[in-house]
Write a protein that holds these residues in place. Structure first.
Motif, PDB file in Angstrom:
ATOM      1  N   THR A  33      43.510 -25.485 -11.092  1.00 36.95           N
ATOM      2  CA  THR A  33      42.817 -26.723 -11.430  1.00 36.95           C
ATOM      3  C   THR A  33      41.445 -26.412 -12.023  1.00 36.95           C
ATOM      4  OG1 THR A  33      41.540 -27.075  -9.392  1.00 36.95           O
ATOM      5  CG2 THR A  33      43.862 -27.819  -9.391  1.00 36.95           C
ATOM      6  N   PHE A  34      40.897 -27.398 -12.724  1.00 36.26           N
ATOM      7  CA  PHE A  34      39.505 -27.326 -13.132  1.00 36.26           C
ATOM      8  C   PHE A  34      38.638 -27.370 -11.865  1.00 36.26           C
ATOM      9  CE2 PHE A  34      39.425 -29.027 -17.758  1.00 36.26           C
ATOM     10  CZ  PHE A  34      40.579 -28.346 -18.070  1.00 36.26           C
ATOM     11  N   ASP A  35      37.383 -26.922 -11.973  1.00 36.49           N
ATOM     12  CA  ASP A  35      36.431 -27.019 -10.869  1.00 36.49           C
ATOM     13  C   ASP A  35      35.085 -27.434 -11.444  1.00 36.49           C
ATOM     14  OD1 ASP A  35      34.883 -26.835  -8.605  1.00 36.49           O
ATOM     15  OD2 ASP A  35      34.842 -24.654  -8.549  1.00 36.49           O
ATOM     16  N   SER A  36      34.825 -28.732 -11.443  1.00 39.58           N
ATOM     17  CA  SER A  36      33.572 -29.275 -11.964  1.00 39.58           C
ATOM     18  C   SER A  36      33.231 -30.479 -11.095  1.00 39.58           C
ATOM     19  CB  SER A  36      33.739 -29.672 -13.437  1.00 39.58           C
ATOM     20  OG  SER A  36      32.500 -29.878 -14.060  1.00 39.58           O
ATOM     21  N   ALA A  37      32.313 -30.283 -10.157  1.00 37.46           N
ATOM     22  CA  ALA A  37      32.135 -31.211  -9.042  1.00 37.46           C
ATOM     23  C   ALA A  37      31.754 -32.631  -9.458  1.00 37.46           C
ATOM     24  CB  ALA A  37      31.078 -30.655  -8.086  1.00 37.46           C
ATOM     25  N   VAL A  38      31.055 -32.785 -10.566  1.00 34.86           N
ATOM     26  CA  VAL A  38      30.642 -34.124 -10.998  1.00 34.86           C
ATOM     27  C   VAL A  38      31.781 -34.846 -11.711  1.00 34.86           C
ATOM     28  CG1 VAL A  38      29.055 -35.406 -12.491  1.00 34.86           C
ATOM     29  CG2 VAL A  38      28.217 -33.451 -11.160  1.00 34.86           C
ATOM     30  N   LEU A  39      32.535 -34.117 -12.522  1.00 35.90           N
ATOM     31  CA  LEU A  39      33.554 -34.748 -13.369  1.00 35.90           C
ATOM     32  C   LEU A  39      34.839 -35.083 -12.625  1.00 35.90           C
ATOM     33  CD1 LEU A  39      33.186 -32.590 -16.614  1.00 35.90           C
ATOM     34  CD2 LEU A  39      32.268 -34.876 -16.178  1.00 35.90           C
ATOM     35  N   TRP A  40      35.214 -34.238 -11.635  1.00 29.97           N
ATOM     36  CA  TRP A  40      36.500 -34.438 -10.961  1.00 29.97           C
ATOM     37  C   TRP A  40      36.356 -34.281  -9.458  1.00 29.97           C
ATOM     38  CZ3 TRP A  40      36.289 -30.830 -15.137  1.00 29.97           C
ATOM     39  CH2 TRP A  40      36.694 -31.378 -16.369  1.00 29.97           C
ATOM     40  N   GLN A  41      37.428 -34.610  -8.740  1.00 32.79           N
ATOM     41  CA  GLN A  41      37.396 -34.497  -7.301  1.00 32.79           C
ATOM     42  C   GLN A  41      37.372 -33.030  -6.854  1.00 32.79           C
ATOM     43  OE1 GLN A  41      40.762 -36.929  -5.989  1.00 32.79           O
ATOM     44  NE2 GLN A  41      39.389 -38.662  -5.664  1.00 32.79           N
ATOM     45  N   GLU A  42      36.939 -32.812  -5.622  1.00 36.30           N
ATOM     46  CA  GLU A  42      36.769 -31.474  -5.061  1.00 36.30           C
ATOM     47  C   GLU A  42      38.116 -30.744  -4.950  1.00 36.30           C
ATOM     48  OE1 GLU A  42      35.923 -28.024  -3.535  1.00 36.30           O
ATOM     49  OE2 GLU A  42      34.417 -29.385  -4.371  1.00 36.30           O
ATOM     50  N   PRO A  43      38.293 -29.658  -5.711  1.00 34.57           N
ATOM     51  CA  PRO A  43      39.610 -29.014  -5.763  1.00 34.57           C
ATOM     52  C   PRO A  43      40.028 -28.317  -4.477  1.00 34.57           C
ATOM     53  CG  PRO A  43      38.006 -27.738  -7.008  1.00 34.57           C
ATOM     54  CD  PRO A  43      37.331 -29.026  -6.631  1.00 34.57           C
ATOM     55  N   PHE A  44      39.077 -27.731  -3.750  1.00 36.11           N
ATOM     56  CA  PHE A  44      39.473 -26.947  -2.586  1.00 36.11           C
ATOM     57  C   PHE A  44      40.077 -27.815  -1.483  1.00 36.11           C
ATOM     58  CE2 PHE A  44      36.729 -24.013  -4.792  1.00 36.11           C
ATOM     59  CZ  PHE A  44      37.370 -22.796  -4.606  1.00 36.11           C
ATOM     60  N   VAL A  45      39.646 -29.053  -1.403  1.00 41.12           N
ATOM     61  CA  VAL A  45      40.271 -29.979  -0.459  1.00 41.12           C
ATOM     62  C   VAL A  45      41.719 -30.227  -0.863  1.00 41.12           C
ATOM     63  CG1 VAL A  45      40.200 -32.321   0.474  1.00 41.12           C
ATOM     64  CG2 VAL A  45      38.059 -31.090   0.040  1.00 41.12           C
ATOM     65  N   ILE A  46      41.936 -30.373  -2.155  1.00 37.26           N
ATOM     66  CA  ILE A  46      43.280 -30.645  -2.669  1.00 37.26           C
ATOM     67  C   ILE A  46      44.165 -29.401  -2.561  1.00 37.26           C
ATOM     68  CG2 ILE A  46      44.580 -31.420  -4.702  1.00 37.26           C
ATOM     69  CD1 ILE A  46      42.042 -32.964  -5.538  1.00 37.26           C
ATOM     70  N   TYR A  47      43.581 -28.207  -2.698  1.00 35.26           N
ATOM     71  CA  TYR A  47      44.381 -26.986  -2.558  1.00 35.26           C
ATOM     72  C   TYR A  47      45.097 -26.945  -1.212  1.00 35.26           C
ATOM     73  CZ  TYR A  47      41.734 -25.079  -6.542  1.00 35.26           C
ATOM     74  OH  TYR A  47      41.165 -24.868  -7.773  1.00 35.26           O
ATOM     75  N   SER A  48      44.419 -27.403  -0.177  1.00 33.67           N
ATOM     76  CA  SER A  48      45.037 -27.384   1.147  1.00 33.67           C
ATOM     77  C   SER A  48      46.315 -28.213   1.162  1.00 33.67           C
ATOM     78  CB  SER A  48      44.042 -27.919   2.189  1.00 33.67           C
ATOM     79  OG  SER A  48      44.536 -27.743   3.492  1.00 33.67           O
ATOM     80  N   GLN A  49      46.297 -29.338   0.469  1.00 29.43           N
ATOM     81  CA  GLN A  49      47.479 -30.194   0.396  1.00 29.43           C
ATOM     82  C   GLN A  49      48.555 -29.588  -0.507  1.00 29.43           C
ATOM     83  OE1 GLN A  49      48.217 -33.259   2.040  1.00 29.43           O
ATOM     84  NE2 GLN A  49      46.581 -32.360   3.281  1.00 29.43           N
ATOM     85  N   ILE A  50      48.138 -28.973  -1.608  1.00 25.68           N
ATOM     86  CA  ILE A  50      49.114 -28.316  -2.490  1.00 25.68           C
ATOM     87  C   ILE A  50      49.837 -27.209  -1.729  1.00 25.68           C
ATOM     88  CG2 ILE A  50      49.411 -26.896  -4.553  1.00 25.68           C
ATOM     89  CD1 ILE A  50      46.952 -28.343  -5.740  1.00 25.68           C
ATOM     90  N   LEU A  51      49.081 -26.398  -1.018  1.00 20.04           N
ATOM     91  CA  LEU A  51      49.673 -25.289  -0.272  1.00 20.04           C
ATOM     92  C   LEU A  51      50.585 -25.785   0.841  1.00 20.04           C
ATOM     93  CD1 LEU A  51      46.490 -23.053  -0.163  1.00 20.04           C
ATOM     94  CD2 LEU A  51      48.640 -22.438  -1.280  1.00 20.04           C
ATOM     95  N   ALA A  52      50.212 -26.904   1.458  1.00 18.11           N
ATOM     96  CA  ALA A  52      51.032 -27.448   2.539  1.00 18.11           C
ATOM     97  C   ALA A  52      52.344 -28.026   2.033  1.00 18.11           C
ATOM     98  CB  ALA A  52      50.250 -28.520   3.299  1.00 18.11           C
ATOM     99  N   HIS A  53      52.361 -28.485   0.778  1.00 18.46           N
ATOM    100  CA  HIS A  53      53.552 -29.129   0.222  1.00 18.46           C
ATOM    101  C   HIS A  53      54.372 -28.204  -0.670  1.00 18.46           C
ATOM    102  CE1 HIS A  53      51.429 -32.741   1.593  1.00 18.46           C
ATOM    103  NE2 HIS A  53      52.601 -33.330   1.566  1.00 18.46           N
TER     104      HIS A  53
END
Length: 339
Positions: A33-53
């Motif tokens: 994923t992109f990682d740009s804190a102002v433009l998009w949501q926090e990726p590392f939080v989402i990584y946890s869900q991607i890895l879980a699924h």
């Protein structure tokens, strides 16, 4: 050849997770994923869900940078995900084009990236690291922890540093000439540093758009959906031209010539198909930098990239055919490329 999927972390996060799961089901092995804190949501939080699924996908940013997060926090986040899900992350790192500029800062220097890579890799792999005079190690990390760090690069100094220090090279364009040129530069630097060049993984990342046929109408639509990419790459190219000049032996004209009519860039449209600041990008650059056309054209170009030493192709999937592209790669392109 490995295949990756690259997404922006636009809300809802559940859609990002859904697309990553779809990618794994279609034979993709990396999720970026992109990682740009102002433009998009926090990726590392989402990584946890991607890895879980998912069960096999390796995930990471394309790319994070050493300026928006402290290095021990970055390493701890990766190490925690790896402890939870089994060494399934990779740290892509670069200067921080959008992440830094949108926040009113300058992109990071190569020296800062070099220092950060050493600290993040060491801590994420269970080793000690010096944080400017204080040596630390995560007391909770497992003995088998590992964290590869891949570096994004275009310019001669960055390519040299990638070959000398990084575990992988991320090249954000799929032009065959430039890929060959830059892969050779990275491998040569690895050899000169006493490394085995095969240890440096090569990842080419670019938009892919699979059309039903090669009619002018189909190709024109695909180009418009992918033209944003030339604008994104153009930001990095503009920095290189500013540093080395318009025609320099250090940077190929095949990379720099197309930005002559570039006038400006609004990051609020960054990485999006409707980006109004990319009209300067000619069709030729879209065709060179991206993969567009019927599936057989993708297979042909991917086979050529693999022959140049590319280990992974990562699909930028920011257009109006996200699911269709993932499915076409899963049913046709990936099986054909990988036999």
């Amino acid at each position: 050849m490995d295949f990756g999927l690259v997404l922006q972390t636009d809300p809802p996060a559940s859609k990002v997770v859904e697309l990553m799961k779809r990618a794994e089901d279609n034979g993709f092995t990396y999720g970026w994923t992109f990682d740009s804190a102002v433009l998009w949501q926090e990726p590392f939080v989402i990584y946890s869900q991607i890895l879980a699924h998912t069960s096999r996908l390796t995930v990471g940013p394309m790319v994070t940078n050493p300026g928006t997060r402290t290095w021990e926090v970055t390493a701890s986040t990766f190490a925690t995900l790896n402890d939870m899900f089994g060494n399934r992350t990779v740290c892509g790192i670069g200067r921080g084009d959008s992440a830094m500029r949108v926040a009113g800062r300058h992109p990071n220097t190569l020296a800062r990236i070099s220092e950060a890579m050493k600290v993040i890799r060491a801590l994420g792999s269970g080793q000690e690291a010096d944080l400017g005079g204080t040596v630390v190690r995560f007391p909770w990390i497992k003995d088998d922890a590992r964290l590869p760090v891949w570096m994004a690069a275009y310019g001669p100094k960055a390519l040299k540093m990638t070959g000398e220090e990084a575990d992988g090279f991320i090249l954000q364009l799929a032009d065959l000439y430039l890929t060959e040129y830059m892969v050779k530069a990275v491998k040569r630097a690895a050899v000169d540093a006493g490394r085995d060049p095969a240890e440096v993984k090569i990842c080419v990342a670019a938009p892919a758009y699979v059309t039903e046929d090669d009619s002018p109408e189909a190709l024109a639509h695909a180009r418009e959906q992918c033209r944003w990419f030339g604008g994104m790459v153009g930001n990095h190219v503009a920095d290189l031209v500013s540093k080395y000049g318009e025609h320099s032996a250090a940077v190929p004209d095949e990379l720099t010539d197309y930005i002559k009519s570039r006038e400006g860039y609004d990051y609020s449209h960054h990485g999006r198909a409707d980006n109004p600041d990319t009209a300067f990008v000619p069709d030729e650059i879209v065709d060179r930098f991206c993969l567009i056309g019927p599936a057989e054209k993708h297979i042909e170009k991917l086979t050529a990239l693999r022959e140049l030493g590319v280990d992974q192709f990562a699909v930028y999937d920011m257009h109006d055919a996200r699911e269709a592209t993932i499915d076409a790669y899963g049913t046709t392109v990936i099986p054909a490329v990988n036999g």
